[in-house]
Scaffold this active site. Structure first.
Site, PDB file in Angstrom:
ATOM      1  N   HIS A   4      -2.273   1.735  -1.325  1.00 28.62           N
ATOM      2  CA  HIS A   4      -1.788   1.163  -2.593  1.00 28.62           C
ATOM      3  C   HIS A   4      -2.749   0.138  -3.202  1.00 28.62           C
ATOM      4  O   HIS A   4      -3.130   0.222  -4.366  1.00 28.62           O
ATOM      5  CB  HIS A   4      -0.448   0.460  -2.360  1.00 28.62           C
ATOM      6  CG  HIS A   4       0.588   1.278  -1.694  1.00 28.62           C
ATOM      7  ND1 HIS A   4       1.368   2.188  -2.359  1.00 28.62           N
ATOM      8  CD2 HIS A   4       1.007   1.307  -0.394  1.00 28.62           C
ATOM      9  CE1 HIS A   4       2.213   2.756  -1.513  1.00 28.62           C
ATOM     10  NE2 HIS A   4       2.017   2.245  -0.323  1.00 28.62           N
TER      11      HIS A   4
HETATM   12  C1  BDR Z   1       2.360  -3.074  -0.808  1.00 30.22           C
HETATM   13  O1  BDR Z   1       3.060  -3.588   0.317  1.00 30.22           O
HETATM   14  C2  BDR Z   1       2.175  -3.782   1.388  1.00 30.22           C
HETATM   15  O2  BDR Z   1       2.664  -3.167   2.543  1.00 30.22           O
HETATM   16  C3  BDR Z   1       0.837  -3.191   0.990  1.00 30.22           C
HETATM   17  O3  BDR Z   1      -0.233  -3.980   1.485  1.00 30.22           O
HETATM   18  C4  BDR Z   1       0.874  -3.202  -0.512  1.00 30.22           C
HETATM   19  O4  BDR Z   1       0.390  -4.431  -1.037  1.00 30.22           O
HETATM   20  C5  BDR Z   1       2.808  -1.648  -1.056  1.00 30.22           C
HETATM   21  O5  BDR Z   1       4.174  -1.624  -1.392  1.00 30.22           O
END
Ligand code: BDR
Ligand code: CA
Length: 318
Positions: free
Chosen positions: A250
């Site tokens: 992400h």
């Molecule tokens: C977000 O949540 C975290 O687990 C990841 O690093 C990212 O920033 C995704 O939903």
């Protein structure tokens, strides 16, 4: 034959690098996002600020320091910020990133980060020394530090060129059926920051970022490309799949969108975050663009192949 127009074009100066601060909670995808920034000449990485999120503040800070050291950037400062949410404590995301936050990645501990300046003081110092609309901030963690900046330093917000956020979801969540993790972890902070009219904000939301996977062959390319690539691939190997078999990166889409803005498509919008204590807590509801000035844009799509190529070419080669 050389066209004189080509010579003129060759003489054009390269655009100066974009001053960038990354607010993060490493985190496997945070680690790759930081690696992409380090490997990209389009940005000048001024510092990492850290916050409790995927892991505790102490762990996200030591992970950030160790990552920069292993990427050959011991010169870039790491400055710790908030260790809990604005109103409620956060729950970590260890079920996704593993107990250390970095999956199967094994890193030597970096130099301890000295206690002193707070992340918000660091951001304020950077912004105070910068011209208007010059500094880009990548926010790839719960928005607690940014909410504190907005509250404490409204006079400095005009120095921010762009705030690019990984958060919210236009559909189902990944933390609860309704909420994306970063927004769920501090919804009051998200509401404050994403409703702030003085900052040009781009939100890269979950229904766009959930596509940011690498294929098994591309993971092998990453693993075989360099020592850094092998380290990052081992982190991604340790991503806990949550039963869905996907390992989206992400946060990397935020760095990619700063380095190569056309890797995502966006539309103007407004957003409201549910700050109740109901099961809807952290849910984001997008509406039409507010009256000016409401400079918020939300991602609608990505160029997946361009994202993958950019990430691999830069990160695996370094
Ligand atoms: C977000 O949540 C975290 O687990 C990841 O690093 C990212 O920033 C995704 O939903
Ligand atoms: Ca993150």
């Amino acid at each position: 034959m050389v066209n004189p127009g080509d010579i003129e074009r060759r003489r054009e100066p390269l655009a100066p690098p974009i001053p960038l601060v990354i607010d993060c909670d490493p985190g496997i995808d945070d680690a790759v996002a930081i690696a992409l920034a380090v490997a990209s000449p389009e940005v000048d990485l001024l510092g990492l600020t850290t916050v409790a999120g995927n892991v505790s503040l102490a762990r996200s800070t030591s992970n950030a320091r160790a990552l920069l050291d292993s990427f050959g950037r011991p010169d870039v400062p790491v400055v710790p910020g908030a260790e809990r949410g604005l109103v409620r404590a956060k729950a970590p995301h260890a079920d996704v990133h593993g107990p250390t936050g970095l999956g199967n990645g094994r890193l030597p501990m970096g130099e301890p980060v000295a206690a002193g300046e707070h992340a918000v003081q660091f951001l304020a110092r950077v912004l105070a020394a910068a011209p208007p609309r010059s500094v880009t901030i990548a926010a790839i963690a719960p928005l607690t530090n940014l909410a504190l900046l907005v509250a404490l330093h409204p006079e400095l917000l005009d120095r921010i060129r762009h705030l690019v956020v990984m958060g919210t979801s236009s559909g189902p969540g990944n933390m609860t059926p309704h909420a994306e993790y970063n927004t769920w972890a501090d919804p009051e902070a998200a509401q404050r920051v994403l409703g702030e009219p003085a900052i040009p904000v781009c939100v890269v939301e979950l229904q766009t970022t959930r596509h940011t996977t690498l294929t098994p062959r591309q993971l092998d390319e990453l693993r075989g490309g360099s020592a850094r690539g092998a380290l990052l691939a081992s982190m991604i190997d340790g991503y806990v799949d949550q039963g869905r078999g996907a390992r989206p990166l992400h946060d990397v889409l935020v760095t990619a969108a700063i380095v190569a803005p056309d890797v995502i498509q966006t539309r103007p919008a407004s957003v409201e975050i549910d700050t109740s204590t109901s099961e809807q807590r952290g849910r984001s509801t997008f509406g039409p663009e507010r009256d000016a000035p409401a400079p918020l844009r939300v991602s609608t799509d990505l160029d997946l192949e361009r994202f993958r190529r950019l990430t691999l070419d830069r990160v695996a080669a370094a």
